[in-house]
Design a protein around this motif. Structure first.
Motif, short mmCIF file in Angstrom:
data_model
loop_
_atom_site.label_atom_id
_atom_site.label_comp_id
_atom_site.label_asym_id
_atom_site.label_seq_id
_atom_site.Cartn_x
_atom_site.Cartn_y
_atom_site.Cartn_z
N ALA A 1 -21.43 -27.18 -4.54
CA ALA A 1 -22.47 -27.84 -3.90
C ALA A 1 -22.22 -29.03 -3.01
O ALA A 1 -21.63 -28.98 -1.98
CB ALA A 1 -23.50 -28.24 -4.86
N GLN A 2 -22.88 -30.20 -3.18
CA GLN A 2 -22.59 -31.16 -2.41
C GLN A 2 -21.66 -32.26 -3.19
O GLN A 2 -21.58 -33.63 -2.57
CB GLN A 2 -24.11 -32.01 -2.29
N ALA A 3 -21.15 -31.76 -4.25
CA ALA A 3 -20.19 -32.52 -4.90
C ALA A 3 -18.91 -33.35 -4.11
O ALA A 3 -18.72 -34.20 -4.12
CB ALA A 3 -19.53 -32.13 -6.11
N GLY A 4 -18.36 -32.55 -3.10
CA GLY A 4 -17.36 -32.92 -2.17
C GLY A 4 -17.70 -34.37 -1.39
O GLY A 4 -17.15 -35.13 -1.14
N GLU A 5 -19.08 -34.04 -1.20
CA GLU A 5 -19.35 -35.24 -0.26
C GLU A 5 -19.70 -36.62 -1.09
O GLU A 5 -19.51 -37.62 -0.65
CB GLU A 5 -20.93 -35.12 0.26
N VAL A 6 -20.25 -36.21 -2.47
CA VAL A 6 -20.39 -37.44 -3.21
C VAL A 6 -18.88 -38.05 -3.67
O VAL A 6 -18.92 -39.32 -3.36
CB VAL A 6 -20.85 -36.81 -4.62
N ALA A 7 -17.96 -37.22 -3.77
CA ALA A 7 -16.66 -37.67 -4.02
C ALA A 7 -16.10 -38.55 -2.95
O ALA A 7 -15.60 -39.72 -3.24
CB ALA A 7 -15.57 -36.24 -4.38
N SER A 8 -15.98 -37.96 -1.84
CA SER A 8 -15.34 -38.85 -0.47
C SER A 8 -16.25 -40.06 -0.59
O SER A 8 -15.57 -41.04 -0.10
CB SER A 8 -15.36 -38.05 0.57
N LYS A 9 -17.57 -39.88 -0.51
CA LYS A 9 -18.42 -41.15 -0.32
C LYS A 9 -18.20 -42.38 -1.29
O LYS A 9 -17.83 -43.40 -1.00
CB LYS A 9 -19.77 -40.83 -0.27
#
Ligand code: MN
Length: 304
Positions: free
Chosen positions: A40-48
């Motif tokens: 889902a959107q976890a990749g964005e959460v992680a990099s941010k």
């Protein structure tokens, strides 16, 4: 004394992905790229999260490789902690490649397959070694360079920030020289553009790094744009010139911010003006109008 010349950063969703899971930091003397992964959107959460951690972590009196490693380890703790409390982000992680300009040299630290390069004297050198499955196979002789370039699992990384309570960081120092250009990027660039082409773009725009990053992103999109593309560059100047391009007072730029809608036109520097400029909008209207006239003429011609 090492002084930073110009610098620029840019990220782009590419042509195939719906979201941009990359993030970058331009907070001179610190520069970084993170390429997130997760459902889902976890990749964005992680990099941010990892990018933000770099900026508000106080590494105390540490310097050099220890300082950079401790910054990345703090990012690791934060991403891992969030993944543990928020089930929707379980298992998320990110690559992280950092360059910190110190008097003692350029300190590079990294985890994953986002690379740091040095362009010097008309040559390009890859400074980091990918923590990836394909690189492991390449090193052990199980894959050729050609096979590695097209391997279906070439985006699988063997080390990530946030997936485990602790992370092993590779960090080292490069002695800078006047005229050096350092480049940090996600695999969305290196999978689409080979090193020789990266070199020629940087050489061509050596004195305008904003243009260099823009052209590199464009080249990756021309090559297919199969992944998110992020490029951060900075150059080394001749001497410190206080008051002239004073980087100490520059506000840190972390991208993406809370709103993560962005287009190809987005750059860190131009971000306040993102969107279609009025000039361009009117050009689009004129083109549409001319097209409509052409179609009408065509239809009219066919019906006669
Ligand atoms: Mn990627």
């Amino acid at each position: 004394m090492t002084s930073i010349g110009g610098y620029a950063g840019r990220t782009d969703t590419g042509r195939k992905r719906r979201r941009n899971e990359d993030a970058y930091v331009i907070a001179p003397p610190l520069f970084a790229v993170a390429d997130g992964m997760g459902g889902a959107q976890a990749g964005e959460v992680a990099s941010k999260l990892a990018a933000a951690a770099l900026e508000d972590t106080d590494p105390g009196r540490l310097t050099g490789p220890e300082r950079v490693a401790s910054l990345i380890q703090e990012a690791n703790r934060r991403v891992h902690e969030r993944a543990n409390i928020d089930p929707s982000t379980s298992g998320m992680g990110t690559t992280m490649t950092v360059a910190l300009v110190e008097d003692g040299g350029i300190v590079i630290g990294h985890v994953g397959d986002s690379r740091a390069y040095l362009v010097r004297d008309g040559r390009i050198e890859q400074l980091t070694e990918d923590h990836s499955l394909v690189n492991e196979l390449l090193k052990s002789g199980k894959l050729s360079r050609e096979e590695a370039d097209t391997h279906p699992q070439r985006s699988v990384i063997t080390r990530a920030v946030g997936t485990d309570p602790d992370v092993d960081v590779d960090s080292f120092v490069v002695q800078p020289r006047e005229g050096d250009v350092y480049l940090i990027c996600s695999d969305g660039l290196t999978d689409m553009v080979d090193d020789a082409d990266i070199l020629s773009v940087v050489e061509r725009h050596h004195d305008d790094l904003d243009q260099a990053t823009k052209q590199l992103v464009a080249a990756a999109n021309r090559g297919g744009g199969e992944d998110n593309i992020t490029v951060v560059t900075f150059g080394i100047g001749s001497e410190a010139r206080p008051g002239d391009g004073d980087t100490a007072t520059m506000e840190a730029i972390v991208f993406p911010e809370a709103t993560d809608e962005h287009t190809e036109e987005n750059t860190a520097v131009e971000r306040p003006h993102a969107g279609i400029p009025p000039g361009r909008a009117s050009v689009v209207l004129v083109v549409l109008f001319l097209l409509a006239v052409l179609v009408s003429l065509l239809v009219w011609g066919l019906m006669r």
